[in-house]
Write a protein that holds these residues in place. Sequence first.
Motif, mmCIF file in Angstrom:
data_model
loop_
_atom_site.group_PDB
_atom_site.id
_atom_site.type_symbol
_atom_site.label_atom_id
_atom_site.label_comp_id
_atom_site.label_asym_id
_atom_site.label_seq_id
_atom_site.Cartn_x
_atom_site.Cartn_y
_atom_site.Cartn_z
ATOM 1 N N ILE A 77 0.842 -1.190 0.000
ATOM 2 C CA ILE A 77 0.000 0.000 0.000
ATOM 3 C C ILE A 77 0.876 1.239 0.000
ATOM 4 O O ILE A 77 1.859 1.316 0.743
ATOM 5 C CB ILE A 77 -0.939 0.027 1.226
ATOM 6 C CG1 ILE A 77 -1.980 -1.090 1.119
ATOM 7 C CG2 ILE A 77 -1.618 1.393 1.373
ATOM 8 C CD1 ILE A 77 -2.841 -1.238 2.355
ATOM 9 N N GLU A 78 0.515 2.205 -0.839
ATOM 10 C CA GLU A 78 1.184 3.497 -0.851
ATOM 11 C C GLU A 78 0.129 4.588 -0.968
ATOM 12 O O GLU A 78 -0.622 4.645 -1.943
ATOM 13 C CB GLU A 78 2.172 3.603 -2.013
ATOM 14 C CG GLU A 78 2.929 4.928 -2.053
ATOM 15 C CD GLU A 78 3.988 4.955 -3.142
ATOM 16 O OE1 GLU A 78 3.954 5.874 -3.980
ATOM 17 O OE2 GLU A 78 4.828 4.031 -3.171
ATOM 18 N N ARG A 79 0.071 5.433 0.038
ATOM 19 C CA ARG A 79 -0.908 6.515 0.055
ATOM 20 C C ARG A 79 -0.373 7.740 -0.704
ATOM 21 O O ARG A 79 0.794 8.075 -0.565
ATOM 22 C CB ARG A 79 -1.173 6.909 1.521
ATOM 23 C CG ARG A 79 -2.370 7.828 1.740
ATOM 24 C CD ARG A 79 -2.423 8.296 3.181
ATOM 25 N NE ARG A 79 -2.442 7.188 4.144
ATOM 26 C CZ ARG A 79 -3.546 6.511 4.492
ATOM 27 N NH1 ARG A 79 -4.690 6.845 3.974
ATOM 28 N NH2 ARG A 79 -3.469 5.527 5.367
ATOM 29 N N PRO A 80 -1.203 8.416 -1.513
ATOM 30 C CA PRO A 80 -2.613 8.138 -1.772
ATOM 31 C C PRO A 80 -2.819 7.271 -3.016
ATOM 32 O O PRO A 80 -2.088 7.376 -3.990
ATOM 33 C CB PRO A 80 -3.190 9.534 -2.020
ATOM 34 C CG PRO A 80 -2.072 10.283 -2.666
ATOM 35 C CD PRO A 80 -0.795 9.743 -2.046
ATOM 36 N N GLY A 81 -3.805 6.388 -2.926
ATOM 37 C CA GLY A 81 -4.366 5.777 -4.115
ATOM 38 C C GLY A 81 -3.780 4.480 -4.616
ATOM 39 O O GLY A 81 -4.315 3.903 -5.560
ATOM 40 N N LYS A 82 -2.694 3.966 -4.027
ATOM 41 C CA LYS A 82 -2.031 2.820 -4.636
ATOM 42 C C LYS A 82 -2.059 1.595 -3.719
ATOM 43 O O LYS A 82 -1.823 1.706 -2.523
ATOM 44 C CB LYS A 82 -0.590 3.172 -4.997
ATOM 45 C CG LYS A 82 -0.496 4.297 -6.029
ATOM 46 C CD LYS A 82 0.946 4.651 -6.338
ATOM 47 C CE LYS A 82 1.023 5.780 -7.353
ATOM 48 N NZ LYS A 82 2.427 6.154 -7.666
ATOM 49 N N ASP A 98 -3.781 1.906 -9.120
ATOM 50 C CA ASP A 98 -2.688 2.805 -9.506
ATOM 51 C C ASP A 98 -2.961 4.264 -9.154
ATOM 52 O O ASP A 98 -2.234 5.155 -9.568
ATOM 53 C CB ASP A 98 -2.385 2.689 -10.995
ATOM 54 C CG ASP A 98 -3.541 3.147 -11.885
ATOM 55 O OD1 ASP A 98 -4.611 3.525 -11.342
ATOM 56 O OD2 ASP A 98 -3.367 3.125 -13.124
ATOM 57 N N GLY A 99 -4.025 4.504 -8.374
ATOM 58 C CA GLY A 99 -4.380 5.861 -7.996
ATOM 59 C C GLY A 99 -5.582 6.397 -8.745
ATOM 60 O O GLY A 99 -6.217 7.357 -8.307
ATOM 61 N N LYS A 100 -5.902 5.764 -9.884
ATOM 62 C CA LYS A 100 -7.064 6.163 -10.682
ATOM 63 C C LYS A 100 -8.072 5.030 -10.812
ATOM 64 O O LYS A 100 -9.271 5.249 -10.716
ATOM 65 C CB LYS A 100 -6.617 6.615 -12.072
ATOM 66 C CG LYS A 100 -5.779 7.880 -12.071
ATOM 67 C CD LYS A 100 -5.407 8.282 -13.491
ATOM 68 C CE LYS A 100 -4.579 9.567 -13.494
ATOM 69 N NZ LYS A 100 -4.194 9.969 -14.879
ATOM 70 N N VAL A 203 5.405 -1.539 -9.147
ATOM 71 C CA VAL A 203 4.577 -2.370 -8.263
ATOM 72 C C VAL A 203 3.094 -2.067 -8.455
ATOM 73 O O VAL A 203 2.246 -2.963 -8.385
ATOM 74 C CB VAL A 203 4.980 -2.150 -6.791
ATOM 75 C CG1 VAL A 203 3.997 -2.836 -5.839
ATOM 76 C CG2 VAL A 203 6.394 -2.667 -6.546
ATOM 77 N N PHE A 204 2.771 -0.803 -8.731
ATOM 78 C CA PHE A 204 1.380 -0.381 -8.817
ATOM 79 C C PHE A 204 0.931 -0.086 -10.254
ATOM 80 O O PHE A 204 -0.080 0.576 -10.461
ATOM 81 C CB PHE A 204 1.167 0.854 -7.937
ATOM 82 C CG PHE A 204 1.610 0.651 -6.513
ATOM 83 C CD1 PHE A 204 0.882 -0.152 -5.652
ATOM 84 C CD2 PHE A 204 2.788 1.227 -6.044
ATOM 85 C CE1 PHE A 204 1.292 -0.357 -4.339
ATOM 86 C CE2 PHE A 204 3.209 1.040 -4.741
ATOM 87 C CZ PHE A 204 2.463 0.240 -3.883
ATOM 88 N N GLU A 205 1.658 -0.592 -11.224
ATOM 89 C CA GLU A 205 1.279 -0.378 -12.620
ATOM 90 C C GLU A 205 0.196 -1.368 -13.035
ATOM 91 O O GLU A 205 0.313 -2.574 -12.808
ATOM 92 C CB GLU A 205 2.499 -0.531 -13.534
ATOM 93 C CG GLU A 205 3.488 0.622 -13.431
ATOM 94 C CD GLU A 205 4.678 0.435 -14.358
ATOM 95 O OE1 GLU A 205 4.771 -0.638 -15.014
ATOM 96 O OE2 GLU A 205 5.513 1.360 -14.433
#
Length: 218
Positions: A77-82, A98-100, A203-205
């Motif tokens: 987890i990575e804030r914000p959105g991921k 990916d945040g969107k 990682v979040f792609e």
Amino acid sequence: MTDKTERDARMPVMASRRQFVLGTAALMACAAMPFPSFAATSAAQQIADHFSSVRTMMGEFVQFGPRGEQTGGKFFIERPGKLRFNYEKPSPMRVISDGKNVVIGNTKLKTWDLYPLNKTPLSLLLSERIDLGNQMVRDVKQEADLTTIVLGDRTIFGDSTITLMFDPKSFELRQWTITDVQKKDTSVMIFNVQNGVQFDPSVFEIPYAEVHGQKRGG
């Protein structure tokens, strides 16, 4: 025999996709809702403040399904959105934000379900600021070694409820359970959690070429 083994391995993955999304969102949804009393609301704000201060985290999880099936994996987890959830083999399941957008994919079958992040409860989990605005808490139990919170809101979770269990001293989440409309439970336990981790952007792609290619082909 091989086909049966692969089919059995996929059962908890395919049967619990919706439950997994709700369960993952519940990871911090409790921090977005006030409790019935002033004292409980103050406790909820402390939990919200703790989660908001955690910018990145990773760890392992074990999921128990309503039929007793069990699987596990790692989360990021990575804030914000991921966010990313990888199930361990033989499960091919992946959940990525990916945040969107959020995708739930089966990498073996090459199938993907795509959702706008802001249309899912995961937006609460991954937001920059956790808002204590809505009335969703059905029950709160505060014990010496565990704080248990039960959430339910038909507008977001339908007739399902989410029970979350926290360490009362550190405010760290230990487990959550989704109870569906048929009163069947899916539980997720997390452990070996690390905060303040740096992640490679890959990682979040989301593999949009595969996601959209699947739609054109279908």
